[in-house]
Each structure stands twice: as C-alpha cells, then as structure tokens.
Design a protein around this motif. Structure first.
Motif, short mmCIF file in Angstrom:
data_model
loop_
_atom_site.label_atom_id
_atom_site.label_comp_id
_atom_site.label_asym_id
_atom_site.label_seq_id
_atom_site.Cartn_x
_atom_site.Cartn_y
_atom_site.Cartn_z
N ARG A 87 0.83 -1.21 0.00
CA ARG A 87 0.00 0.00 0.00
C ARG A 87 0.86 1.26 0.00
N THR A 90 2.50 1.77 -3.43
CA THR A 90 1.51 2.20 -4.42
C THR A 90 1.13 3.66 -4.22
N GLU A 91 0.86 4.03 -2.98
CA GLU A 91 0.47 5.42 -2.69
C GLU A 91 1.62 6.38 -2.96
N SER A 92 2.84 5.99 -2.59
CA SER A 92 4.01 6.85 -2.85
C SER A 92 4.21 7.05 -4.35
N ASN A 94 1.89 6.84 -6.68
CA ASN A 94 0.81 7.70 -7.19
C ASN A 94 1.09 9.17 -6.88
N ALA A 112 2.60 9.71 1.90
CA ALA A 112 1.85 8.45 1.75
C ALA A 112 1.56 7.83 3.12
N LEU A 115 -1.35 9.56 4.63
CA LEU A 115 -2.61 9.19 3.99
C LEU A 115 -3.07 7.79 4.36
N ILE A 116 -2.13 6.88 4.55
CA ILE A 116 -2.49 5.48 4.81
C ILE A 116 -2.82 5.25 6.29
#
Length: 146
Positions: A87, A90-92, A94, A112, A115-116
């Motif tokens: 996760r 992926t977020e980093s 994006n 990230a 956000l997570i």
C-alpha cells in the motif's frame, strides 16, 4: 531393473518407469530434469519468498522479551507487513506521478504514510521516519567530511 549393454561391453543399469509413473505428471517432470542435467544446463532458480520473521522476532524481543509467538502469528504479522508495504509503495508512486517527479523522494513516502495510517499512529510514524531521515543525512555528511 534391466541391464543395458554399453559400447565397450560394460553393463549399465537402465531405469524403466513403471506404468503408474509414466502416466503421472511427476514422472514427466523428472524426465525433463534428467534432460537438463545431461545437457549441462542449470535448473531455473525459484524465487525465495521474502519474509520479515527475523525482524518481527527482534522487535518482539525489544518490547516483550519473555513472550513467544506461534508460527501462525508470525505468518499473520508477515502478511500484514507485506500488505502495508505494498500500500505504501503504491500510494508513494501515485503521489510521485501526480506531482510530476521522475524519482521517489522521502517527502512522497512521508505523505503516503500520513494518507495510509490514521490519526496518532500516522503522526508517530512520520516523526520516526523524519528522525531516521535526519540521522541518515547526518551520517552521510560525516562520511563526506572524513
């Protein structure tokens, strides 16, 4: 087992597959392995699964040295860590693409994390990550000057 006559009169044993083995898939795979060995080729390496079990046990010893973890607990923790890293990556990624950068920076990873992870645990993780980044940069500068 039959014996086969060799070129110079020496007898060599020959393995004959039984009718049951010739029908199974394992016999076919074993037969292919013999061909690879005879040709002098190496077998393809299988990828080892990355586990965090050693790190889990090291952290557990720091926090609770008297407690033990079962194998199933370690597997659950391992899958949790792997899921979190997926996760985070992926977020980093994006965030990096949305900003327009071509390389991943520490700031992208810190955003990230915020956000997570929700609430207090997110702020704690960001502060620990910032501490680690500053320690890395200080060590890097001290190596340059030495």
């Amino acid at each position: 087992m039959k014996v086969k006559q060799g070129d110079k009169g020496k007898k060599k044993p020959v393995k004959e597959p039984s009718p049951i083995e010739s029908e199974s898939e394992e016999a076919v795979e074993d037969h292919d392995v013999y061909k690879v060995d005879e040709a002098g080729l190496k077998k393809p390496k299988t990828e080892k699964a990355t586990t965090f079990s050693s790190y889990i046990s090291k952290v557990k010893k720091q926090v609770h040295p008297d407690m033990r973890l079962s194998k199933s607990t370690v597997k659950i923790m391992d899958s949790f860590i792997e899921d979190f890293f997926t996760r985070l990556c992926t977020e980093s990624s994006n965030l990096m693409m949305s900003v327009g950068n071509k390389s991943l920076r520490a700031e992208d990873v810190l955003r990230a994390i915020t956000l997570i992870l929700p609430g207090e645990i997110g702020s704690h993780a960001v502060s620990e990550a910032s501490k680690a980044i500053s320690a890395y940069e200080m060590d890097k500068e001290s190596r340059k000057s030495a």
